[in-house]
Write a protein that holds these residues in place. Structure first.
Motif, short mmCIF file in Angstrom:
data_model
loop_
_atom_site.label_atom_id
_atom_site.label_comp_id
_atom_site.label_asym_id
_atom_site.label_seq_id
_atom_site.Cartn_x
_atom_site.Cartn_y
_atom_site.Cartn_z
N PRO A 1 -27.48 -30.92 -29.63
CA PRO A 1 -26.25 -30.20 -29.99
C PRO A 1 -25.93 -29.02 -29.09
CG PRO A 1 -27.46 -30.77 -31.96
CD PRO A 1 -28.35 -31.14 -30.81
N GLU A 2 -26.95 -28.28 -28.65
CA GLU A 2 -26.68 -27.09 -27.85
C GLU A 2 -26.24 -27.42 -26.42
OE1 GLU A 2 -31.11 -28.03 -27.48
OE2 GLU A 2 -29.57 -27.98 -29.07
N LYS A 3 -26.40 -28.69 -25.99
CA LYS A 3 -26.00 -29.09 -24.65
C LYS A 3 -24.89 -30.15 -24.65
CE LYS A 3 -30.56 -28.27 -22.58
NZ LYS A 3 -31.70 -28.89 -21.83
N ARG A 4 -24.49 -30.58 -25.84
CA ARG A 4 -23.57 -31.71 -25.95
C ARG A 4 -22.18 -31.38 -25.40
NH1 ARG A 4 -24.84 -33.08 -30.98
NH2 ARG A 4 -26.60 -34.21 -30.07
N GLY A 5 -21.67 -30.21 -25.70
CA GLY A 5 -20.36 -29.83 -25.20
C GLY A 5 -20.34 -29.76 -23.69
N THR A 6 -21.41 -29.21 -23.10
CA THR A 6 -21.50 -29.11 -21.64
C THR A 6 -21.50 -30.50 -21.01
OG1 THR A 6 -22.76 -27.05 -21.82
CG2 THR A 6 -22.88 -28.24 -19.73
N ALA A 7 -22.28 -31.42 -21.59
CA ALA A 7 -22.35 -32.79 -21.07
C ALA A 7 -20.98 -33.47 -21.14
CB ALA A 7 -23.39 -33.60 -21.83
N GLY B 1 -16.62 -27.24 -21.89
CA GLY B 1 -17.79 -27.79 -22.59
C GLY B 1 -18.78 -26.71 -22.98
N LYS B 2 -18.99 -25.75 -22.08
CA LYS B 2 -19.90 -24.64 -22.38
C LYS B 2 -19.33 -23.77 -23.50
CE LYS B 2 -22.23 -24.23 -17.91
NZ LYS B 2 -23.58 -24.49 -18.46
N PHE B 3 -17.99 -23.58 -23.49
CA PHE B 3 -17.35 -22.80 -24.55
C PHE B 3 -17.50 -23.50 -25.91
CE2 PHE B 3 -14.08 -20.55 -21.61
CZ PHE B 3 -15.08 -19.71 -21.18
N ILE B 4 -17.47 -24.84 -25.88
CA ILE B 4 -17.67 -25.60 -27.13
C ILE B 4 -19.06 -25.33 -27.68
CG2 ILE B 4 -17.93 -27.91 -28.12
CD1 ILE B 4 -15.69 -28.83 -26.27
N ASP B 5 -20.05 -25.39 -26.78
CA ASP B 5 -21.43 -25.14 -27.22
C ASP B 5 -21.60 -23.73 -27.77
OD1 ASP B 5 -22.29 -27.67 -26.50
OD2 ASP B 5 -22.87 -27.07 -24.48
N LYS B 6 -20.89 -22.77 -27.17
CA LYS B 6 -21.05 -21.39 -27.57
C LYS B 6 -20.13 -21.00 -28.73
CE LYS B 6 -21.44 -16.74 -25.60
NZ LYS B 6 -21.35 -15.93 -24.36
N TYR B 7 -18.91 -21.54 -28.72
CA TYR B 7 -17.94 -21.15 -29.75
C TYR B 7 -17.56 -22.36 -30.61
CZ TYR B 7 -17.67 -17.11 -26.65
OH TYR B 7 -17.97 -16.03 -25.88
N SER B 8 -16.48 -23.07 -30.23
CA SER B 8 -16.07 -24.24 -31.01
C SER B 8 -15.09 -25.10 -30.23
CB SER B 8 -15.41 -23.80 -32.33
OG SER B 8 -14.15 -23.21 -32.07
N ALA B 9 -15.00 -26.37 -30.63
CA ALA B 9 -14.05 -27.29 -30.00
C ALA B 9 -12.62 -26.88 -30.33
CB ALA B 9 -14.32 -28.72 -30.46
N LYS B 10 -12.44 -26.32 -31.51
CA LYS B 10 -11.10 -25.86 -31.92
C LYS B 10 -10.57 -24.80 -30.96
CE LYS B 10 -8.70 -23.39 -35.66
NZ LYS B 10 -8.78 -22.90 -37.05
N LEU B 11 -11.42 -23.83 -30.61
CA LEU B 11 -11.02 -22.76 -29.71
C LEU B 11 -10.64 -23.31 -28.34
CD1 LEU B 11 -10.79 -19.73 -28.97
CD2 LEU B 11 -13.21 -19.84 -28.30
N VAL B 12 -11.44 -24.22 -27.81
CA VAL B 12 -11.19 -24.78 -26.48
C VAL B 12 -9.89 -25.59 -26.48
CG1 VAL B 12 -12.06 -26.36 -24.70
CG2 VAL B 12 -13.63 -24.79 -25.86
N THR B 13 -9.68 -26.38 -27.53
CA THR B 13 -8.44 -27.17 -27.64
C THR B 13 -7.22 -26.27 -27.67
OG1 THR B 13 -9.65 -28.85 -28.91
CG2 THR B 13 -7.25 -28.97 -28.94
N ALA B 14 -7.28 -25.22 -28.50
CA ALA B 14 -6.15 -24.29 -28.61
C ALA B 14 -5.93 -23.55 -27.28
CB ALA B 14 -6.41 -23.28 -29.72
N LEU B 15 -7.03 -23.17 -26.63
CA LEU B 15 -6.93 -22.49 -25.33
C LEU B 15 -6.28 -23.40 -24.29
CD1 LEU B 15 -7.62 -20.01 -23.59
CD2 LEU B 15 -9.87 -21.04 -23.17
N GLY B 16 -6.69 -24.68 -24.28
CA GLY B 16 -6.12 -25.64 -23.34
C GLY B 16 -4.63 -25.84 -23.57
N MET B 17 -4.25 -25.95 -24.83
CA MET B 17 -2.83 -26.17 -25.14
C MET B 17 -1.99 -24.95 -24.76
SD MET B 17 -2.24 -29.18 -26.23
CE MET B 17 -3.21 -30.61 -26.75
N ILE B 18 -2.49 -23.76 -25.01
CA ILE B 18 -1.70 -22.56 -24.71
C ILE B 18 -1.60 -22.36 -23.19
CG2 ILE B 18 -3.43 -20.71 -24.62
CD1 ILE B 18 -0.08 -20.68 -26.54
N CYS B 19 -2.66 -22.74 -22.44
CA CYS B 19 -2.59 -22.70 -20.98
C CYS B 19 -1.52 -23.67 -20.47
CB CYS B 19 -3.94 -23.07 -20.36
SG CYS B 19 -5.17 -21.76 -20.36
#
Length: 588
Positions: free
Chosen positions: A131-137, A326-344
């Motif tokens: 789990p701690e490396k899954r987002g990065t992969a 992927g690293k942000f997912i491991d550290k924070y959440s997939a929700k945050l990364v998705t929202a960040l991507g959409m706003i970018c």
């Protein structure tokens, strides 16, 4: 061999497979005309070399993925790679032996293999890394997929330049060494799952195939700029009817199936449905990228074909942001990364729409593309794959990801038909806008001892005589770098067609008893007049180019606004997601 080394080998195996499969969706595009010419087929028939791959790919994804969940992902992945390699080999061979039908069959074989690569690779990585490396992969997967998808057309052009147009088969042969490397490395993979206790859903597979084929083909042919007329087309409405007939049949079959080919629960659970909606939105956004080279060429006044280099820059930012996400997912959440991507993406597309189109320069377009690139990298697949895996059981992970890929493919199929309408509408205004700034024609009319000047609007004169199809075609396909040259050729063609009529009109005005002044040579007069008019076009070069550029840019502006609104919907959907972590076993 240590577990970390096994994971690195596994990641390399799947990244190579994803890269190979992703580039093939775009690598054929620049070679289509070359392949069409080699087979001696028409334009409408040549579209099938792309369409048949897209359809077969979409159909094979859910079926092959389900087979991998049942019989083992390593086994089915290896078979998929081998099938893709066989199809690639046969496609390349058709350059030298065979015909167009043989080539299309080879493309279907290739697509069937390709349909199993992406979802199986994502599922294997998703359940194999801790789990701690899954987002990065998964981030590396998204980065490789994004870069390969964007670079596909550029790679196709490069291969053609190196091998020559007569050896276009090499755009398929390059898949063979990659496939052999993957197959050789696969011996180190441990089998992943495989549970075939329940009866295979054959009825559901057949009906689902019919549904996907009919829907995808109808969407591919749908023209959103004239939706009513398009729906009446024989290449749209029969296939939509098939889809709507098979849909309730499929639902009934799946409710009764022991092991459904597509789990209807995915469309009932809010979080999974939100993930699928986001998948559709990213599919739409991914295909909008194909118009960026032409946009860049218009904004920066580049020659046709050179705009692709800016897409290469954008792919670099997408490639950087995907593993970072992927690293942000491991550290924070997939929700945050998705929202960040959409706003970018929202910021990037709106910046291109409202600022770059009004301030056409390299800096302004690069700022917009940097944000779009980051947005694509963050949303390309990493967070959505992660989310999908977190909402389903480990045993159906490949099937779940194939459903996400299928929905994304529908977005890909719809996107060009939506986006091209904005550019087409702007293209329709080009001729009128250009003609409004063109210099008027002043035709000298010489009578005996006197002269008069008659002013004629070129837009009216264009109806005199029949303009060559070649001249009209050049005008319609002109770009900002050659519009003045094309206009001069177009005007010269019009003038040449008008001259006999003008001369006849002068003679009629002179009357049967009138004579031309002895010092007047009518041919020299009109030759000088023609040269003078073409020179006037040159003098208005800046105005003409600016008018052309702004007219076309208005279409891109509307397209980017639409893309930004779609991304904004995606941002809202992302805010509604749960912050959920996957709970799966380490299986490598």
């Amino acid at each position: 061999m240590s577990k970390d080394k096994k994971r690195i080998i596994a990641l390399a195996i799947f990244l190579l497979g994803i890269f190979m499969g992703a580039i093939d969706s775009g690598i054929v595009s620049p070679a289509r005309d070359v392949i069409r010419s080699s087979f001696g087929i028409g334009e409408s028939l040549s579209v099938w070399m792309v369409t048949i791959y897209t359809l077969a790919y979409a159909v094979s994804m859910p079926i092959v993925s389900k087979l991998s969940d049942r019989y083992g992902r390593k086994k089915v992945y290896v078979i998929s790679i081998a099938t893709f390699a066989l199809g690639s080999f046969l496609c390349g061979v058709s350059n030298f032996y065979g015909n167009y039908t043989f080539f299309l069959v080879a493309r279907v074989i290739q697509a069937i293999g390709g349909g199993g690569i992406m979802p199986i690779a994502n599922a294997f990585i998703g359940v194999s890394f801790p789990p701690e490396k899954r987002g990065t992969a998964l981030g590396f997967v998204g980065g490789i997929y994004g870069i390969a998808t964007i670079l596909g057309p550029t790679m196709g052009s490069s291969v053609l330049n190196l091998a020559g147009n007569n050896h276009w088969g090499w755009i398929f042969f390059i898949n063979l060494p990659i496939s052999l490397i993957i197959l050789a490395l696969s011996v180190n993979l441990k089998e992943n799952l495989g549970e075939a206790k329940k009866k295979m859903d054959l009825k559901g597979s057949i009906v689902l195939s019919a549904m996907i084929l009919s829907l995808m083909y109808a969407l591919t042919n749908l023209n959103f700029s004239d939706i009513v007329k398009s729906l009446r087309s024989s290449v749209v409405y029969p296939f939509l009817i098939v889809f709507f007939i098979t849909l309730p049949i499929f639902i009934v079959i799946e409710k009764k199936a022991e092991d459904p080919i597509l789990n209807l629960r995915y469309f009932k659970e809010k979080q999974i449905l939100l993930t699928l909606i986001l998948g559709f939105i990213t599919g739409v956004g991914l295909m909008a990228v194909i118009f960026i080279p032409q946009f860049a060429e218009n904004i920066l006044k580049l020659k046709t074909g050179n705009g692709g280099y800016l897409v290469t820059f954008m792919s670099v930012f997408a490639g950087v942001s995907a593993p970072l996400g992927g690293k942000f997912i491991d550290k924070y959440s997939a929700k945050l990364v998705t929202a960040l991507g959409m706003i970018c993406t929202v910021f990037g597309t709106f910046f291109l729409a409202f600022y770059t189109t009004s301030n056409p320069n390299f800096i302004s377009i690069m700022i917009g593309l940097v944000f779009v690139g980051f947005g694509m990298g963050f949303t390309m697949g990493t967070p959505l794959n992660y989310l999908m895996l977190s909402f389903v059981d480990e045993k159906e992970s490949a099937s779940a990801l194939s459903t996400l890929s299928l929905i994304r493919s529908i977005g890909v199929a719809v996107s060009p038909n939506i986006m091209i309408n904005f550019i087409s509408e702007a293209g329709k205004r080009v001729q009128g806008n250009i003609m409004s700034v063109m210099p008027q024609i002043s035709v000298p009319v010489f009578l005996q001892g006197k002269s008069a000047v008659r002013t004629i609007d070129i837009s009216k004169l264009s109806g005199s005589g029949k303009i060559s199809n070649a001249a009209i075609s050049k005008f319609q396909s002109a770009d900002v770098t050659n519009i003045v040259k094309v206009l001069k050729e177009f005007a010269a063609s019009i003038i040449d067609k008008m001259l006999p009529g003008i001369k006849a009109q002068i003679l009629r005005q002179m009357g049967p008893t009138s004579k031309m002044a002895p010092h007047i040579d009518l041919n020299k007069v009109f030759s000088s007049w023609k040269a003078d008019y073409l020179n006037k076009i040159d003098q208005k070069r800046a105005v003409i180019e600016s008018t052309f550029q702004s007219t076309i840019s208005s279409g891109y502006k509307n397209m980017f606004i639409a893309a930004g609104i779609i991304a904004l919907v995606g941002f809202i959907a992302a805010l509604m997601l749960e912050n959920k972590k996957m709970r799966v076993k380490n299986n490598i």
